[in-house]
Design a protein around this motif. Structure first.
Motif, short mmCIF file in Angstrom:
data_model
loop_
_atom_site.label_atom_id
_atom_site.label_comp_id
_atom_site.label_asym_id
_atom_site.label_seq_id
_atom_site.Cartn_x
_atom_site.Cartn_y
_atom_site.Cartn_z
N CYS A 147 117.90 -42.25 1.42
CA CYS A 147 119.05 -41.50 1.52
C CYS A 147 118.91 -40.37 2.53
O CYS A 147 119.75 -39.77 3.20
CB CYS A 147 119.89 -41.15 0.27
N VAL A 148 117.69 -39.83 2.49
CA VAL A 148 117.19 -38.53 3.06
C VAL A 148 116.98 -38.91 4.62
O VAL A 148 116.86 -37.70 5.44
CB VAL A 148 116.29 -37.87 2.58
N LEU A 149 117.12 -40.20 5.10
CA LEU A 149 116.53 -40.36 6.48
C LEU A 149 117.50 -40.49 7.66
O LEU A 149 117.27 -40.33 8.70
CB LEU A 149 115.52 -41.72 6.22
N PHE A 150 118.84 -40.82 6.93
CA PHE A 150 119.78 -41.45 8.08
C PHE A 150 120.62 -40.24 8.29
O PHE A 150 121.03 -39.44 7.43
CB PHE A 150 120.35 -42.72 7.61
N GLY A 151 121.26 -40.36 9.41
CA GLY A 151 122.26 -39.55 9.84
C GLY A 151 123.39 -40.17 10.69
O GLY A 151 123.23 -41.41 11.29
N ASP A 152 124.43 -39.64 11.27
CA ASP A 152 125.53 -40.30 11.86
C ASP A 152 125.85 -39.59 13.45
O ASP A 152 125.25 -38.36 13.53
CB ASP A 152 127.02 -40.04 11.29
N GLY A 153 126.11 -40.43 14.51
CA GLY A 153 125.94 -39.86 15.62
C GLY A 153 126.33 -40.79 16.89
O GLY A 153 126.45 -42.19 16.38
N ALA A 154 126.62 -40.47 18.00
CA ALA A 154 126.66 -41.50 18.89
C ALA A 154 126.26 -40.90 20.37
O ALA A 154 126.44 -39.68 20.48
CB ALA A 154 128.30 -41.80 19.16
N GLY A 155 125.58 -41.84 21.23
CA GLY A 155 125.21 -41.36 22.59
C GLY A 155 125.71 -42.47 23.61
O GLY A 155 125.92 -43.74 23.14
N ALA A 156 126.18 -42.17 24.80
CA ALA A 156 126.55 -43.24 25.60
C ALA A 156 125.71 -42.72 27.37
O ALA A 156 125.50 -41.68 27.52
CB ALA A 156 128.08 -42.85 26.01
N LEU A 157 125.77 -43.77 27.86
CA LEU A 157 125.06 -43.81 29.22
C LEU A 157 125.78 -44.84 30.20
O LEU A 157 126.12 -45.81 29.62
CB LEU A 157 123.55 -44.45 29.21
N ILE A 158 126.16 -44.21 31.39
CA ILE A 158 126.72 -45.25 32.16
C ILE A 158 125.90 -45.49 33.52
O ILE A 158 124.92 -45.04 33.84
CB ILE A 158 127.83 -44.40 32.91
N LEU A 159 125.72 -46.90 33.34
CA LEU A 159 124.72 -47.95 34.41
C LEU A 159 125.73 -48.27 35.49
O LEU A 159 126.75 -48.99 35.04
CB LEU A 159 124.05 -48.86 33.45
N GLU A 160 125.11 -48.00 36.67
CA GLU A 160 125.89 -48.51 37.70
C GLU A 160 125.11 -49.34 38.88
O GLU A 160 123.84 -49.05 39.08
CB GLU A 160 126.50 -47.22 38.57
N ALA A 161 125.62 -50.38 39.25
CA ALA A 161 124.98 -51.06 40.46
C ALA A 161 124.53 -50.40 41.65
O ALA A 161 125.68 -49.56 42.13
CB ALA A 161 125.89 -52.44 40.73
#
Length: 314
Positions: A147-161
């Protein structure tokens, strides 16, 4: 790039009142000092949408400039529809397609590999790749080892040709390596799900996970580097899954890479599963450490076991 962390910051000291642990014990074994927890009613797609908005703003793009969304998560809001389609709607994106990828902590590596393949095959030109989790919802709060190990969050990356020369000097994704082995399911899993009609809690055999992680992460990174025609000395930054500082350190040592060239955010975020690599990429970029032209290696391992790596030039 963009990322989002919930407002609530949970320090190690908060756990001392509910389980037999201490700030010193947690720091010594994991390197974690704090983590973020989603607010009541705040869902994985909410976090993902905020990270996506930050990435779009960073790129100077609108939602309808995106052809597809690939969202890595093990903690989607609902059984269906996918969290990715919820983000698509929340962004006001009225075209293209969206879907989720589930590979637990390796999810973002799997999502990035899939997005790259979609672009290379001509299915899309610009893809929003997101890692988002609310692991606080699947914790057993009586189990001090997890229970001490985990957290919440989000990350995003835009990949383009873009056009390239087809060499290791190109920008973008240069090589990938994906693996899984279902024989090791019992060392990291959630003991519930839709067909068992329960939500369940995360269960982990920490020593076994550590043993597999260091060996498999170093090997997958070396495999991806070889596929790109590159070696250890070409790496500018390792951006690993942020599970545990001891795993990160041991893997960097196996790759003969100095820790001052490893992006480490586990102390501030804990283990955010599929969100950890995009969070670290976003933080490293925002802080000016990761610069255009740098060669990056990302690697991750999670339940399944599933693991893999991506070699990319920023």
């Amino acid at each position: 790039m963009g990322h989002y962390l919930p407002d609530r910051v949970v320090t190690n000291a908060e756990f001392e009142a509910s389980v037999d642990t201490s700030d010193e014990w947690i720091r010594a074994r994991t390197g974690i000092e704090q983590r973020h927890f989603a607010a009541e009613g705040q869902t994985t797609s909410d976090l993902a949408r905020r990270a996506a908005e930050a990435a779009l703003e960073n790129a100077g793009l609108k939602a309808d400039d995106i052809d597809a969304i690939v969202l890595a998560t093990s903690t989607a809001d609902l059984t269906f529809p996918s969290a990715a389609t919820m983000v698509q709607h929340a962004l006001g994106m009225t075209r293209g397609f969206a879907f989720d990828v589930q590979a637990v902590c390796a999810g973002f590596v799997y999502a990035l590999t899939n997005a790259n393949a979609l672009i290379v095959s001509g299915q899309a030109e610009r893809i929003l790749v997101i890692g988002a989790e609310t692991f606080s919802r699947i914790m057993d709060w009586s189990d001090r080892t997890t229970c001490v190990l985990f957290g919440d969050g989000a990350g995003a990356l835009i990949l383009e040709a873009q056009e390239g020369q087809g060499s290791s000097a190109d920008r973008g994704i240069l090589a990938t390596d994906l693996n899984s082995d279902g024989r090791h399911r019992d060392i990291l899993y959630v003991d519930g799900g839709v067909s068992t009609q329960s939500t369940g809690h995360l269960r982990m055999q920490g020593k076994e996970v550590f043993r597999h992680a260091v060996e498999k992460l170093a090997k997958t990174a070396e495999t991806a580097l070889a596929r790109a025609g590159l070696g250890h000395d070409d790496i500018d930054w390792i951006v690993p899954h942020q599970a545990n500082l001891r795993i990160i350190t041991a893997t960097a040592k196996k790759l003969n890479h100095p820790m001052d060239r490893v992006i480490v955010t586990v102390q501030d975020h804990g283990n955010t599963s599929a969100a950890s690599i995009p969070l670290a990429l976003s933080v490293g970029s925002a802080e000016g450490r990761i610069k255009q032209g740098d060669l990056l290696v990302t690697e991750a391992i999670g339940g399944g076991l599933a693991w893999g790596s991506v070699v990319l030039r920023w």
